[in-house]
Write an enzyme that holds these catalytic residues in place. Structure first.
Site: not given
Length: 806
Positions: A699, A742
């Site tokens: 990511s 996140k």
């Protein structure tokens, strides 16, 4: 005085002894009282005399005619007996020998002569004397066939008794074979039997010889029976001994005697208790048969053997388990919802799942217990949520910590052949819970170990499989136990370490970190009242304002859960408690400004934003087992030969993402106006701070590509925007996981704009509405869209313009 009386006595009877000598029996005789023996005529017996009156009586007899009357006491404990304490009939005896012992006692050897009845007993100061009536044997009567048969039976039984181990002197059998008088044979028999005083006295008082012999024969027959049983018992004990010690032999004899006499022992009482429990127990036929079998085995064992202890422990465990004991579920959905709301703020998904289970349970009683797995960072309330669920359901609660468990026997138990064997933790927990439908919480299932002793997570497959756990077999029990009514709840920080087959049995419910607003509510509703109470304070002594809590959340704690927040609140309470202990009784009000006085200066966190925009530094977001975090990807270039250096404890996947990002930029260098010699004359270095912490995952690909393009174009990256996403060589942005964690990490750091892959747009449904309203989310499909949003100014695409003009 006694000697004078003795010389004036007139003989009243003449008897003929066994040597055909005439003996004269005085009318008055000194009396020797016996405690625990009855002396018969013709019986020679040693006697020990200790009482003064008895010794005086012996002295008087020896000084005159050597004759003395031997009479037995009714109660041997009486030291100074009266007339009513002694029997009427005794035996006149001749003192043959007398010996004085060093301890003051006198030992005599006396021979019985004839029966005598006491007419009058005189108790003088120094001795007993008695006027006696001699009871001689009747004249010989004509022997009948019955009498002759009786004599033969007595002789035969005496020989049989000797053969069975009765201690009879050989001369006794010889005398018995030659004696023809029934009375004499009866006295001989009675004197050699171990009779009680009362039984022997009864024979002594019978004058008729035949009747006396019949009574003696009855007692001899009983002795034969006892000897026969004793012999059989001895044979059984010897057969069972089989090379064991004498102590074991004696215990077996005692056991056989108790069995023969019908007397119970402690073991027999325990067996009766087990049998009573088994009758009342409602279990499956297989379990009942096994219990009955083990109880029967216990009845055959010796009480002191080691195997008996093992079997007792097993039966105690079996009867202690809640085979048929269940608690009644609370099926009031409103009440259950109220309890869940009282204990926990938020966590709507979890509460909804529990209420769904209760709804189905209310409609159907056959529903199997669900297996739920709470996954989330530490401190979000996974364990305490299990307690709330048990309280809402009205069930017992039991917690097992599986962190570090690496022995399969911890789950399934040990077989009983092992020393100190015990059931596994599942069965032990059910015993402690006391019901067969508790809420069972298994903490830290992602931290189960495995080694040569087996894999505990594999052993848990049967426990957590609804299609199998109705017949779970613990190695120690050896019989199935129904676990289908148990509600299993497991917790984990990460999904990945859990074995796939194990994970497949559970319903995963993710618990992401809390937002600042949720933390504020949790602190006000739960943490502050709890810590105030634990520190012996009251609301009249301490008040923590909302602003103080917000400042603690923002400047003193930076976490997914609320564990550190609770520690800081506890620190405030401790400092106030000290002031109260020193004598302060006024209320301490802690505000946003005064919090620093108690807690010190605000802490510096790694996820604090940059103060200004930089070239080559991009803000990314990552997901860890403790929740979401922001990280900074730094890139720089230096003169070299086009090499790429990666530092910061990067994993293989992250290194590959960096290579892919650089390859994409080199491929599109002309499009972005990057000179071609930049990749041959310069080296590139990508670093992610906190190099001691391992990092991995795809990511960060978008973040590293943005840092590299910033270095190559000398354009700064916006510091207030966060990026995540995986990049391909074609510049396509692929979706990533952990979006909610996140987003919460970015929100905690004060970021108000995030760039996310377009396929992750669906994941925003898990983000609270008020966070979605405060933050701006930009969804991208290609890396060019990222560059346009993340850099402070657009890149001049020179190649693209020339192509369009042509």
């Amino acid at each position: 005085m006694a000697e004078k009386d003795a010389t004036n006595e007139e003989p009243i009877e003449e008897i003929i002894d066994e040597k055909n000598q005439k003996l004269q029996i005085p009318a008055k005789l000194p009396v020797l009282l016996l405690r625990d023996i009855v002396v018969f005529p013709y019986m020679i017996v040693p006697l020990f005399v200790g009482r003064e009156k008895s010794k005086n009586a012996i002295d008087l007899a020896l000084s005159s005619h050597r004759m003395i009357l031997l009479v037995t006491q009714k109660d041997m404990e009486i030291e100074e007996p009266k007339r009513e304490d002694i029997y009427d009939v005794g035996t006149v005896a001749m003192i043959m020998r007398m010996l004085k012992l060093p301890d003051g006692r006198v030992r005599i050897l006396a021979q019985g002569l004839v029966r005598a009845r006491i007419d009058h007993l005189e108790e003088e100061a120094s001795l007993y004397t008695a006027a006696v009536q001699v009871l001689p044997e009747p004249d010989p009567v004509e022997k009948t066939i019955e009498t002759e048969a009786l004599i033969r039976n007595v002789r035969s039984d005496l020989e049989k008794a000797a053969s069975l181990g009765k201690m009879l002197a050989p001369e006794v059998l010889i005398i018995a074979a030659n004696v023809e008088e029934p009375g004499r044979l009866a006295d001989l028999t009675a004197s050699n039997l171990e009779l009680k005083v009362g039984e022997a006295q009864q024979i002594l008082e019978v004058i008729d010889p035949v009747q006396r012999l019949k009574k003696g024969y009855d007692l001899l027959s009983r002795e034969i029976q006892l000897l026969d049983v004793q012999s059989r018992i001895s044979s059984e004990a010897k057969g069972e001994m089989d090379k064991m010690q004498r102590q074991y032999f004696l215990r077996q004899q005692m056991k056989a005697i108790q069995k023969e006499l019908g007397e119970g022992s402690e073991l027999q009482e325990e067996i009766k208790v087990y049998q009573d429990k088994l009758r009342k127990l409602k279990v499956a036929d297989e379990v009942r048969e096994e219990l009955d079998k083990q109880i029967s085995r216990l009845a055959q064992m010796h009480p002191e053997s080691a195997e008996t202890t093992v079997l007792r422990n097993y039966l105690d465990w079996m009867f202690a388990l809640p085979w048929d004991k269940s608690t009644v579920d609370n099926l009031d959905l409103k009440k259950a919802k109220t309890i869940l709301d009282e204990d926990h703020y938020g966590l709507d998904k979890v509460k909804e799942r529990i209420l769904e289970y209760l709804s189905v349970r209310k409609l159907s009683k056959k529903i199997k217990g669900p297996i739920i797995c709470f996954v989330g960072p530490p401190g979000v309330g996974k364990t305490s949520l299990g307690k709330s669920i048990a309280r809402a359901l009205g069930r017992e609660f039991h917690r097992i910590s599986l962190g570090g468990v690496h022995d399969e026997a911890e789950i399934r138990g040990h077989r009983r052949t092992y020393v100190g064997a015990l059931p596994g933790r599942i069965i032990q927990g059910l015993r402690r819970a006391g019901s067969n439908n508790p809420v069972f919480m298994m903490d830290e299932v992602d931290k189960i170990g495995a080694d040569f002793r087996g894999d505990p997570s594999s052993a848990l497959l049967e426990v957590l499989d609804p299609e199998q756990n109705f017949s779970f077999r613990d190695h120690y029990l050896g019989v199935p136990f129904d676990l289908s009514k148990v509600m299993f709840i497991t917790t984990a920080n990460l999904i990945d370490p859990i074995q796939p087959a194990f994970r497949d049995r559970m319903e995963i419910i993710e618990l992401p970190g809390y937002t600042e607003e949720e933390k504020l509510q949790i602190a006000e509703r739960h943490l502050v009242p709890k810590q105030v109470k634990e520190h012996a304070l009251t609301p009249r002594l301490i008040a923590i304002t909302e602003g103080a809590i917000q400042r603690i959340i923002g400047q003193y704690t930076r976490e997914a859960g609320v564990r550190n927040l609770e520690r800081e609140i506890a620190s405030l309470c401790r400092k106030v408690a000290r002031k109260v202990a020193e004598g302060r009784r006024t209320r301490t009000r802690i505000t946003s400004k005064s919090a620093e006085t108690f807690l010190g200066p605000p802490k510096i966190f790694k996820d604090q934003l940059l103060q200004k925009d930089h070239i080559g530094i991009t803000t990314g977001v990552a997901w860890t087992e403790t929740g979401g975090e922001i990280l900074f990807v730094e890139a720089t270039k230096m003169r070299g030969k086009g090499n790429l250096t990666l530092t910061g404890s990067l994993g293989e996947v992250m290194k590959e993402s960096a290579q892919a990002a650089l390859s994409y930029i080199r491929t599109h260098a002309d499009e972005y106006g990057i000179p071609g010699r930049s990749f041959s004359d310069f080296d590139f270095h990508i670093h992610i701070p906190e190099g001691a912490i391992p990092k991995d995952g795809p990511s960060a690909g978008v973040t590293m590509a943005t840092s590299l393009i910033s270095v190559c174009t000398d354009i700064k990256v916006r510091r207030d925007i966060a990026l995540t996403g995986e990049i391909t060589l074609r510049g396509i942005i692929l979706p990533v996981g952990g979006i909610k964690e996140k987003v919460l990490a970015a929100q905690r750091a004060g970021i108000r704009k995030m760039i996310l892959p377009l396929p992750n747009k669906k994941d925003l449904i898990d983000i609270p509405k008020y966070i979605r309203a405060r933050m701006e989310f930009i969804f991208v499909e290609e890396i060019g869209d990222v560059f346009r949003q993340a850099l402070v100014r657009p890149i001049r695409l020179r190649k693209a313009k020339k192509a369009r003009k042509g």
